[in-house]
Design a protein around this motif. Structure first.
Motif, PDB file in Angstrom:
ATOM      1  N   VAL A 194       0.707  -1.182   0.017  1.00  0.00           N
ATOM      2  CA  VAL A 194      -0.165  -0.036  -0.137  1.00  0.00           C
ATOM      3  C   VAL A 194       0.698   1.343   0.003  1.00  0.00           C
ATOM      4  CG1 VAL A 194      -1.582   1.359   1.358  1.00  0.00           C
ATOM      5  CG2 VAL A 194      -1.829  -1.121   1.219  1.00  0.00           C
ATOM      6  N   LEU A 195       1.969   1.279   0.911  1.00  0.00           N
ATOM      7  CA  LEU A 195       2.870   2.445   0.833  1.00  0.00           C
ATOM      8  C   LEU A 195       3.454   2.718  -0.392  1.00  0.00           C
ATOM      9  CD1 LEU A 195       4.503   1.848   4.398  1.00  0.00           C
ATOM     10  CD2 LEU A 195       2.846   3.858   3.540  1.00  0.00           C
ATOM     11  N   ARG A 196       3.936   1.610  -1.064  1.00  0.00           N
ATOM     12  CA  ARG A 196       4.585   1.834  -2.175  1.00  0.00           C
ATOM     13  C   ARG A 196       3.630   2.334  -3.419  1.00  0.00           C
ATOM     14  NH1 ARG A 196       6.864  -3.585  -5.322  1.00  0.00           N
ATOM     15  NH2 ARG A 196       7.971  -3.737  -3.421  1.00  0.00           N
ATOM     16  N   GLY A 197       2.288   1.694  -3.439  1.00  0.00           N
ATOM     17  CA  GLY A 197       1.178   2.242  -4.311  1.00  0.00           C
ATOM     18  C   GLY A 197       1.031   3.649  -3.952  1.00  0.00           C
ATOM     19  N   LEU A 198       0.990   4.016  -2.914  1.00  0.00           N
ATOM     20  CA  LEU A 198       0.975   5.459  -2.680  1.00  0.00           C
ATOM     21  C   LEU A 198       1.787   6.379  -3.183  1.00  0.00           C
ATOM     22  CD1 LEU A 198      -0.651   5.272   0.797  1.00  0.00           C
ATOM     23  CD2 LEU A 198      -1.971   5.692  -1.190  1.00  0.00           C
TER      24      LEU A 198
ATOM     25  N   TYR B  52      -0.150   0.378 -12.437  1.00  0.00           N
ATOM     26  CA  TYR B  52       0.639  -0.085 -11.313  1.00  0.00           C
ATOM     27  C   TYR B  52       0.448   0.098  -9.861  1.00  0.00           C
ATOM     28  CZ  TYR B  52       4.903  -1.585  -9.002  1.00  0.00           C
ATOM     29  OH  TYR B  52       5.863  -2.041  -8.043  1.00  0.00           O
ATOM     30  N   ALA B  53       0.267   1.357  -9.700  1.00  0.00           N
ATOM     31  CA  ALA B  53      -0.171   1.930  -8.246  1.00  0.00           C
ATOM     32  C   ALA B  53      -1.468   1.230  -7.811  1.00  0.00           C
ATOM     33  CB  ALA B  53      -0.466   3.199  -8.111  1.00  0.00           C
ATOM     34  N   LEU B  54      -2.544   1.109  -8.796  1.00  0.00           N
ATOM     35  CA  LEU B  54      -3.748   0.462  -8.183  1.00  0.00           C
ATOM     36  C   LEU B  54      -3.470  -0.964  -7.947  1.00  0.00           C
ATOM     37  CD1 LEU B  54      -6.835   0.514  -8.249  1.00  0.00           C
ATOM     38  CD2 LEU B  54      -6.872   0.078 -10.671  1.00  0.00           C
ATOM     39  N   ILE B  55      -2.814  -1.689  -8.796  1.00  0.00           N
ATOM     40  CA  ILE B  55      -2.595  -3.073  -8.382  1.00  0.00           C
ATOM     41  C   ILE B  55      -1.769  -3.297  -7.386  1.00  0.00           C
ATOM     42  CG2 ILE B  55      -0.964  -5.082  -9.091  1.00  0.00           C
ATOM     43  CD1 ILE B  55      -1.514  -4.321 -12.260  1.00  0.00           C
TER      44      ILE B  55
END
Length: 268
Positions: free
Chosen positions: A84-88, A159-162
């Protein structure tokens, strides 16, 4: 000293008690004390004062993760937070690229003006901004087409959504999220390996090692893609452990007594 995951989780989340319909199990799962009736927790086995949280047939007892299952859930949630942090962070990068694509010319002019101001200062300290690799890389981005930048922003957004969806699914222990984590993480491993061939850093090595361990751990431990019996074996293990929880807590499962070797005197 090993950690008692069951009691640790109960201390944080509370106990779970259950009253089975079967009388022989029900009798062994509760007791009467001077302060009231107590019921045995299905997770840690301790007796808890008060009415049970649920009741019904023993085979409908709640599936309570305990021991290794609780440890696995903790690891999955650690991975979930990381995803989640990576996605944000990637969402912020996608937004920055999208904004840049809409104001590319103004950003170029601002950069050139600032570069003109700092050029004498840099020259004083012996640094040539006109031949700096960093400056060259930034200036090359100004030549990218707006459509290319928007495609890049869209790719980063996808990519962020995934990553966010994967993280939320892992937090709640969803099996589809485990498949998504393995496939998505394994798909980017070749890119991470290629980046190491370009430039080695401790951060890149650590990220690669973490992702490889995550793939192997989820793949083997969760029996994905038919490994170790696949989904059927995984569900049978969960259901079997749940039934044993009621039986063991009720004293149904008793370890066999040790067999004493027969001596010559026993034969007489």
């Amino acid at each position: 000293m090993t950690m008692d995951w069951d009691r640790r989780h109960c201390a944080r989340k509370g106990h779970i008690t259950y009253a089975p319909d079967e009388n022989h199990l029900r009798r062994n799962l509760h007791a009467s004390t001077a302060v009231g009736t107590v019921w045995r927790c299905l997770r840690c086995g301790d007796f808890v004062l008060g009415e049970p949280h649920g009741s019904g047939p023993a085979d409908r007892a709640p599936l309570m993760p305990r021991g290794r299952a609780l440890r696995d859930l903790f690891i999955l949630r650690f991975l979930a937070v990381e995803r989640v942090l990576r996605g944000l962070l990637v969402i912020l990068a996608a937004w920055a690229v999208w904004k840049f694509s809409n104001s590319q010319d103004s950003v170029r002019r601002l950069f050139d003006d600032d570069l003109t101001v700092f050029r004498p200062v840099a020259r004083h300290f012996g640094y040539d901004l006109d031949h700096s690799p960093v400056v060259d890389t930034i200036q090359k981005t100004f030549d990218y087409k707006r459509s290319t930048l928007r495609i890049a922003a869209g790719g980063l957004g996808l990519y962020a959504l995934i990553e966010v969806v994967e993280g939320v699914g892992l937090w709640f222990g969803k099996r589809w999220a485990e498949y998504l984590a393995v496939v998505a993480t394994a798909a980017f491993l070749p890119i991470e390996i290629y980046e190491l061939t370009e430039k080695v850093s401790y951060f890149k090595i650590g990220t690669l090692a973490l992702n490889i361990l995550a793939v192997l751990y989820i793949l083997i431990g969760k029996r994905l893609f038919g490994i170790r019996g696949g989904h059927a074996a995984f569900e049978a293990e969960r259901r079997g452990e749940s039934l044993l929880e009621v039986e063991v807590a009720a004293g149904e499962t008793v370890p066999p007594l040790p067999v004493r070797p027969r001596s010559a005197a026993d034969s007489v």
